[in-house]
Design a protein around this motif. Sequence first.
Motif, PDB file in Angstrom:
ATOM      1  N   LEU A  49       0.831  -1.207   0.000  1.00  0.00           N
ATOM      2  CA  LEU A  49       0.000   0.000   0.000  1.00  0.00           C
ATOM      3  C   LEU A  49       0.863   1.253   0.000  1.00  0.00           C
ATOM      4  O   LEU A  49       1.841   1.342   0.741  1.00  0.00           O
ATOM      5  CB  LEU A  49      -0.898   0.029   1.242  1.00  0.00           C
ATOM      6  N   SER A  50       0.483   2.231  -0.786  1.00  0.00           N
ATOM      7  CA  SER A  50       1.133   3.538  -0.733  1.00  0.00           C
ATOM      8  C   SER A  50       0.531   4.320   0.434  1.00  0.00           C
ATOM      9  O   SER A  50      -0.512   3.948   0.974  1.00  0.00           O
ATOM     10  CB  SER A  50       0.897   4.295  -2.039  1.00  0.00           C
ATOM     11  N   LEU A  51       1.186   5.409   0.805  1.00  0.00           N
ATOM     12  CA  LEU A  51       0.609   6.285   1.834  1.00  0.00           C
ATOM     13  C   LEU A  51      -0.749   6.806   1.386  1.00  0.00           C
ATOM     14  O   LEU A  51      -1.685   6.893   2.181  1.00  0.00           O
ATOM     15  CB  LEU A  51       1.547   7.466   2.133  1.00  0.00           C
ATOM     16  N   ASP A  52      -0.876   7.131   0.087  1.00  0.00           N
ATOM     17  CA  ASP A  52      -2.158   7.618  -0.439  1.00  0.00           C
ATOM     18  C   ASP A  52      -3.261   6.596  -0.265  1.00  0.00           C
ATOM     19  O   ASP A  52      -4.366   6.929   0.158  1.00  0.00           O
ATOM     20  CB  ASP A  52      -2.034   7.979  -1.930  1.00  0.00           C
ATOM     21  N   GLU A  53      -2.967   5.336  -0.605  1.00  0.00           N
ATOM     22  CA  GLU A  53      -3.986   4.285  -0.523  1.00  0.00           C
ATOM     23  C   GLU A  53      -4.395   4.040   0.925  1.00  0.00           C
ATOM     24  O   GLU A  53      -5.577   3.917   1.241  1.00  0.00           O
ATOM     25  CB  GLU A  53      -3.480   2.990  -1.163  1.00  0.00           C
ATOM     26  N   LEU A  54      -3.419   3.959   1.838  1.00  0.00           N
ATOM     27  CA  LEU A  54      -3.747   3.750   3.249  1.00  0.00           C
ATOM     28  C   LEU A  54      -4.517   4.946   3.792  1.00  0.00           C
ATOM     29  O   LEU A  54      -5.466   4.780   4.556  1.00  0.00           O
ATOM     30  CB  LEU A  54      -2.487   3.491   4.074  1.00  0.00           C
ATOM     31  N   SER A  55      -4.146   6.139   3.374  1.00  0.00           N
ATOM     32  CA  SER A  55      -4.862   7.348   3.790  1.00  0.00           C
ATOM     33  C   SER A  55      -6.331   7.276   3.378  1.00  0.00           C
ATOM     34  O   SER A  55      -7.230   7.553   4.173  1.00  0.00           O
ATOM     35  CB  SER A  55      -4.199   8.583   3.170  1.00  0.00           C
ATOM     36  N   ARG A  56      -6.558   6.854   2.143  1.00  0.00           N
ATOM     37  CA  ARG A  56      -7.925   6.743   1.634  1.00  0.00           C
ATOM     38  C   ARG A  56      -8.708   5.679   2.405  1.00  0.00           C
ATOM     39  O   ARG A  56      -9.826   5.903   2.819  1.00  0.00           O
ATOM     40  CB  ARG A  56      -7.898   6.411   0.139  1.00  0.00           C
ATOM     41  N   SER A 107      -5.213  11.542   7.215  1.00  0.00           N
ATOM     42  CA  SER A 107      -4.468  12.305   6.224  1.00  0.00           C
ATOM     43  C   SER A 107      -3.095  11.697   5.956  1.00  0.00           C
ATOM     44  O   SER A 107      -2.474  11.089   6.831  1.00  0.00           O
ATOM     45  CB  SER A 107      -4.299  13.757   6.676  1.00  0.00           C
ATOM     46  N   LYS A 108      -2.628  11.883   4.733  1.00  0.00           N
ATOM     47  CA  LYS A 108      -1.323  11.369   4.321  1.00  0.00           C
ATOM     48  C   LYS A 108      -0.211  11.993   5.169  1.00  0.00           C
ATOM     49  O   LYS A 108       0.725  11.309   5.565  1.00  0.00           O
ATOM     50  CB  LYS A 108      -1.110  11.670   2.838  1.00  0.00           C
ATOM     51  N   SER A 119       2.465   9.970   7.502  1.00  0.00           N
ATOM     52  CA  SER A 119       3.900  10.169   7.345  1.00  0.00           C
ATOM     53  C   SER A 119       4.542  10.520   8.691  1.00  0.00           C
ATOM     54  O   SER A 119       5.600   9.998   9.046  1.00  0.00           O
ATOM     55  CB  SER A 119       4.161  11.269   6.317  1.00  0.00           C
ATOM     56  N   GLN A 120       3.891  11.401   9.460  1.00  0.00           N
ATOM     57  CA  GLN A 120       4.415  11.776  10.781  1.00  0.00           C
ATOM     58  C   GLN A 120       4.430  10.578  11.732  1.00  0.00           C
ATOM     59  O   GLN A 120       5.386  10.391  12.489  1.00  0.00           O
ATOM     60  CB  GLN A 120       3.585  12.910  11.382  1.00  0.00           C
ATOM     61  N   ARG A 122      -8.693   2.970  13.297  1.00  0.00           N
ATOM     62  CA  ARG A 122      -8.915   3.128  11.848  1.00  0.00           C
ATOM     63  C   ARG A 122      -7.812   2.469  11.037  1.00  0.00           C
ATOM     64  O   ARG A 122      -8.071   1.801  10.033  1.00  0.00           O
ATOM     65  CB  ARG A 122      -8.982   4.605  11.475  1.00  0.00           C
ATOM     66  N   LEU A 123      -6.565   2.661  11.458  1.00  0.00           N
ATOM     67  CA  LEU A 123      -5.432   2.078  10.744  1.00  0.00           C
ATOM     68  C   LEU A 123      -5.460   0.549  10.823  1.00  0.00           C
ATOM     69  O   LEU A 123      -5.227  -0.134   9.825  1.00  0.00           O
ATOM     70  CB  LEU A 123      -4.112   2.617  11.292  1.00  0.00           C
ATOM     71  N   ALA A 124      -5.744   0.010  11.999  1.00  0.00           N
ATOM     72  CA  ALA A 124      -5.815  -1.444  12.162  1.00  0.00           C
ATOM     73  C   ALA A 124      -6.897  -2.025  11.260  1.00  0.00           C
ATOM     74  O   ALA A 124      -6.689  -3.049  10.599  1.00  0.00           O
ATOM     75  CB  ALA A 124      -6.070  -1.802  13.623  1.00  0.00           C
TER      76      ALA A 124
END
Length: 193
Positions: free
Chosen positions: A27-34, A39-40, A44-45, A60-62
């Motif tokens: 997954l890219s950061l964009d895809e995981l963000s979506r 937010s991307k 990243s932070q 949400r991330l899990a």
Amino acid sequence: MSVPSLDSLEPPKVGATLQALRQTQGLSLDELSRRAGVSKSMLSQIERNQANPTVAVVWRLANALRVEMSELLGGERPAAPAIERVAAHSIPSMSSPDGLCQLRILGPIDLAGQFEWYQLTIEPGGALESAAHEPGSREHLSILSGSLEISAGGSSQNLLCGETARYAVDGPHSIRNKSASEAAEALLVVLHP
């Protein structure tokens, strides 16, 4: 017995775990963000351990990564069940633009890019055309019903029900149903180096 002070307790650093899980799943950061609705820049932070996520963000991330919260927080991964059952409606599938080819993705997502297997159905006149995979990749195609023509490495072979072909796929290749009336079904295994 001494109890650590609250000043010495630090929240878990989830950055490296988050990045490893994201990359393992391709997954890219964009895809995981979506997927997660985070937010991307926040992702990243978190990955650089410059921010600690709230419980809601970890949840949400899990969910977006399909892992337990404890895994993301660095805890032990829950034991896998002795038998993992996947309902037929939960198996993802893809169809070719013309609708004549369907691939049911039988392998788990965490093996994608290493070892993949599919149930392939090709209607009469349909073809699965593929671009080159990375050097050293191979496909194994076993015909379960009907017949198919395999083209790879400048050569073509017709396979009948019960036969298997093994071939390099580091160049363009195709699987074609030349029958005018019979659908073909096969098991397709892709091995990446």
